[in-house]
Scaffold this active site. Structure first.
Site, PDB file in Angstrom:
ATOM      1  N   CYS A 240       0.858  -1.174   0.000  1.00  0.00           N
ATOM      2  CA  CYS A 240       0.000   0.000   0.000  1.00  0.00           C
ATOM      3  C   CYS A 240       0.893   1.223   0.000  1.00  0.00           C
ATOM      4  O   CYS A 240       1.758   1.361   0.867  1.00  0.00           O
ATOM      5  CB  CYS A 240      -0.915   0.006   1.224  1.00  0.00           C
ATOM      6  SG  CYS A 240      -1.893   1.520   1.320  1.00  0.00           S
ATOM      7  N   ASN A 249       1.422  -9.052  -0.913  1.00  0.00           N
ATOM      8  CA  ASN A 249       0.488  -9.956  -0.248  1.00  0.00           C
ATOM      9  C   ASN A 249       1.056 -11.365  -0.252  1.00  0.00           C
ATOM     10  O   ASN A 249       1.967 -11.689  -1.009  1.00  0.00           O
ATOM     11  CB  ASN A 249      -0.825 -10.015  -1.045  1.00  0.00           C
ATOM     12  CG  ASN A 249      -1.641  -8.774  -0.883  1.00  0.00           C
ATOM     13  OD1 ASN A 249      -1.442  -7.817  -1.607  1.00  0.00           O
ATOM     14  ND2 ASN A 249      -2.544  -8.777   0.066  1.00  0.00           N
TER      15      ASN A 249
HETATM   16  P1  HMG Z   1      -9.399  13.914  -0.449  1.00  0.00           P
HETATM   17  O1  HMG Z   1      -8.188  14.605  -0.905  1.00  0.00           O
HETATM   18  O2  HMG Z   1      -9.865  14.052   0.946  1.00  0.00           O
HETATM   19  O3  HMG Z   1     -10.630  14.218  -1.337  1.00  0.00           O
HETATM   20  O4  HMG Z   1      -9.218  12.389  -0.816  1.00  0.00           O
HETATM   21  P2  HMG Z   1     -11.026  15.427  -2.117  1.00  0.00           P
HETATM   22  O5  HMG Z   1     -12.490  15.330  -2.143  1.00  0.00           O
HETATM   23  O6  HMG Z   1     -10.402  16.649  -1.544  1.00  0.00           O
HETATM   24  O7  HMG Z   1     -10.425  15.137  -3.557  1.00  0.00           O
HETATM   25  C1  HMG Z   1      -9.084  15.278  -3.975  1.00  0.00           C
HETATM   26  C2  HMG Z   1      -9.063  15.213  -5.500  1.00  0.00           C
HETATM   27  O8  HMG Z   1      -9.383  13.878  -5.906  1.00  0.00           O
HETATM   28  C3  HMG Z   1     -10.118  16.112  -6.135  1.00  0.00           C
HETATM   29  O9  HMG Z   1      -9.641  16.458  -7.412  1.00  0.00           O
HETATM   30  C4  HMG Z   1     -11.300  15.176  -6.267  1.00  0.00           C
HETATM   31  O10 HMG Z   1     -12.191  15.541  -7.300  1.00  0.00           O
HETATM   32  C5  HMG Z   1     -10.612  13.882  -6.639  1.00  0.00           C
HETATM   33  P3  HMG Z   1      -9.099  17.932  -7.697  1.00  0.00           P
HETATM   34  O11 HMG Z   1     -10.232  18.844  -7.376  1.00  0.00           O
HETATM   35  O12 HMG Z   1      -7.952  18.136  -6.740  1.00  0.00           O
HETATM   36  O13 HMG Z   1      -8.715  17.883  -9.138  1.00  0.00           O
HETATM   37  N1  HMG Z   1     -11.354  12.700  -6.243  1.00  0.00           N
HETATM   38  C6  HMG Z   1     -11.561  11.664  -7.056  1.00  0.00           C
HETATM   39  N2  HMG Z   1     -11.260  11.467  -8.340  1.00  0.00           N
HETATM   40  C7  HMG Z   1     -11.634  10.280  -8.875  1.00  0.00           C
HETATM   41  N3  HMG Z   1     -12.228   9.305  -8.168  1.00  0.00           N
HETATM   42  C8  HMG Z   1     -12.536   9.479  -6.880  1.00  0.00           C
HETATM   43  C9  HMG Z   1     -12.195  10.703  -6.274  1.00  0.00           C
HETATM   44  N4  HMG Z   1     -12.345  11.194  -5.031  1.00  0.00           N
HETATM   45  C10 HMG Z   1     -11.820  12.403  -5.016  1.00  0.00           C
HETATM   46  N5  HMG Z   1     -13.121   8.494  -6.204  1.00  0.00           N
HETATM   47  C11 HMG Z   1      -9.910  10.142  -1.056  1.00  0.00           C
HETATM   48  C12 HMG Z   1     -10.096  11.442  -0.321  1.00  0.00           C
HETATM   49  C13 HMG Z   1     -10.626   9.074  -0.263  1.00  0.00           C
HETATM   50  C14 HMG Z   1     -10.534  10.286  -2.427  1.00  0.00           C
HETATM   51  C15 HMG Z   1      -8.403   9.840  -1.191  1.00  0.00           C
HETATM   52  O14 HMG Z   1      -7.857   9.817   0.091  1.00  0.00           O
HETATM   53  C16 HMG Z   1      -8.129   8.524  -1.864  1.00  0.00           C
HETATM   54  O15 HMG Z   1      -8.394   8.347  -3.052  1.00  0.00           O
HETATM   55  N6  HMG Z   1      -7.573   7.560  -1.100  1.00  0.00           N
HETATM   56  C17 HMG Z   1      -7.324   6.220  -1.610  1.00  0.00           C
HETATM   57  C18 HMG Z   1      -5.978   5.706  -1.181  1.00  0.00           C
HETATM   58  C19 HMG Z   1      -5.782   4.304  -1.703  1.00  0.00           C
HETATM   59  O16 HMG Z   1      -6.302   3.939  -2.744  1.00  0.00           O
HETATM   60  N7  HMG Z   1      -5.000   3.494  -0.978  1.00  0.00           N
HETATM   61  C20 HMG Z   1      -4.721   2.152  -1.364  1.00  0.00           C
HETATM   62  C21 HMG Z   1      -5.885   1.241  -1.236  1.00  0.00           C
HETATM   63  S1  HMG Z   1      -6.187   0.701   0.430  1.00  0.00           S
HETATM   64  C22 HMG Z   1      -5.126  -0.646   0.639  1.00  0.00           C
HETATM   65  O17 HMG Z   1      -4.290  -0.908  -0.170  1.00  0.00           O
HETATM   66  C23 HMG Z   1      -5.343  -1.543   1.832  1.00  0.00           C
HETATM   67  C24 HMG Z   1      -6.026  -2.859   1.468  1.00  0.00           C
HETATM   68  O18 HMG Z   1      -5.277  -3.589   0.513  1.00  0.00           O
HETATM   69  C25 HMG Z   1      -6.216  -3.733   2.710  1.00  0.00           C
HETATM   70  C26 HMG Z   1      -4.935  -3.911   3.513  1.00  0.00           C
HETATM   71  O19 HMG Z   1      -3.890  -4.292   2.971  1.00  0.00           O
HETATM   72  O20 HMG Z   1      -5.023  -3.682   4.714  1.00  0.00           O
HETATM   73  C27 HMG Z   1      -7.425  -2.615   0.862  1.00  0.00           C
HETATM   74 MG    MG Z   2      -3.543  -4.808   0.928  1.00  0.00          MG
END
Ligand code: HMG
Ligand code: MG
Length: 309
Positions: A240, A249
């Site tokens: 991540c 993984n």
């Molecule tokens: P934020 O910065 O709080 O949100 O992000 P925002 O509303 O201020 O948006 C920031 C920008 O992203 C804006 O664009 C939004 O429009 C855009 P700008 O105005 O700056 O041009 N935006 C989006 N664009 C496309 N699709 C969307 C979206 N949302 C906002 N859905 C947010 C909040 C949750 C979006 C951000 O923190 C985020 O995307 N986080 C995801 C991080 C991630 O993917 N991490 C990896 C996955 S989790 C993982 O790997 C763990 C797992 O495997 C389990 C484990 O191992 O434990 C699942």
């Molecule tokens: Mg994971």
């Protein structure tokens, strides 16, 4: 060992693996990876994430991936969605399943989602409701269940609380993520047993990163406690970007090899899966860390040498 007769393997390589690649993998390679994986008998292949492309540029082509993908009937292709914006994009792409992803520790929740645990649950509520109304199955993740890169130990009660909250929101299944792979088998077994006091065990899955080499042992320990769904990543890809120190993984090949040996049904053709990881090694230009993949490729090369020599 006392293992279930059948295990559902949730393949997360195209999402958890490719979100963590240092470079961007071409869209057609991603599509080829997903299609090859689905052809090995895997019933669930997590395809991509509809997250902010600012946060995870590696998966910015999620819509293009799904548009190009030829889906096999009977195979589920979940995608990660953090918010309603992600859900809108995912529904437009015609997904059949989505996953929201929370955390059991505040530091990781802030790092990964930019908000507290409670604020993230608020963000997920309309996502789960609208997806369910649209007939789309929803899965939940709880990260950092065995330890957090920021706070260290994570109380079991925090994992219980977030897991129960995701089930209450309407998630059909919750995957307990050892995001940084620090858990040990006894810890995982105790954790699963504790969480199963609140949530039916057939709605729990495990997601064990292999950072400390415990991924397989931890997953088997969860099976012994009654879990029948496990996430794994072909070739051991993964990590991540928001969890310092997280590596891949549990490799799907390592899991399937162990389950084949125990006579547990997975529906996955191990040799075909190793072929996919061998192909992916060439695309990424580096060897898979999976011991089963490494040993099998070496054995194949040896027997080809014997045949041709
Ligand atoms: P934020 O910065 O709080 O949100 O992000 P925002 O509303 O201020 O948006 C920031 C920008 O992203 C804006 O664009 C939004 O429009 C855009 P700008 O105005 O700056 O041009 N935006 C989006 N664009 C496309 N699709 C969307 C979206 N949302 C906002 N859905 C947010 C909040 C949750 C979006 C951000 O923190 C985020 O995307 N986080 C995801 C991080 C991630 O993917 N991490 C990896 C996955 S989790 C993982 O790997 C763990 C797992 O495997 C389990 C484990 O191992 O434990 C699942
Ligand atoms: Mg994971």
């Amino acid at each position: 060992m006392d293992l279930p007769a059948r295990i559902t393997v949730v393949e997360v390589g195209p999402r958890d693996g490719l979100q963590n690649e240092p470079g961007t993998v071409a869209t057609e390679v991603k599509v080829g990876f997903i299609e090859r994986l689905a052809a090995t008998g895997l019933g669930v292949v997590e395809a991509t994430s509809f997250v902010s492309p600012r946060w995870v540029p590696q998966l910015a082509d999620a819509a293009e991936v799904l548009a190009a993908l030829t889906r096999r009937s009977g195979v589920r292709y979940p995608v990660l969605v953090p918010n309603e914006r992600g859900l809108d994009r995912a529904l437009e792409a015609g997904v059949d399943e989505v996953a929201v992803f929370g955390a059991a520790s505040e530091g990781f929740s802030q790092a990964n989602l930019g908000r507290s645990i409670d604020a993230s649950l608020e963000m997920f509520a309309p996502v789960v409701r609208r997806a369910t109304d649209a007939g789309v199955r929803v899965r939940g993740y709880v990260s950092t269940v065995c330890g957090c890169p920021f706070q260290g130990e994570v109380p079991v009660d925090d994992v219980r609380r977030v897991t129960a909250a995701l089930i209450d929101l309407g998630c059909m299944e919750v995957s307990l993520g050892d995001t940084i792979g620090v858990g040990t088998p006894a810890q995982v077994q105790d954790l699963v047993t504790a969480v199963a006091a609140d949530v039916p065990i057939d709605r729990l899955a495990v997601h064990c990163h292999d950072t400390y080499g415990q991924g397989l042992a931890n997953t088997l320990a969860a099976f012994e406690a009654g879990v029948t769904v496990a996430d794994a990543s072909a070739g051991g890809l993964g990590g991540c970007p928001y969890a310092p120190g997280a590596t891949g993984n549990l490799a799907t090949e390592d899991l399937v090899y162990a389950l084949d040996g125990a006579g547990v049904e997975t529906g996955v053709d191990l040799d075909a899966l190793i072929d996919v990881s061998a192909w992916m090694e060439q695309q990424l230009g580096r060897p898979s860390p999976s011991r089963v993949v490494r040993a099998t490729i070496a054995k194949r090369a040896q027997s080809e040498g014997t045949t041709s020599g």
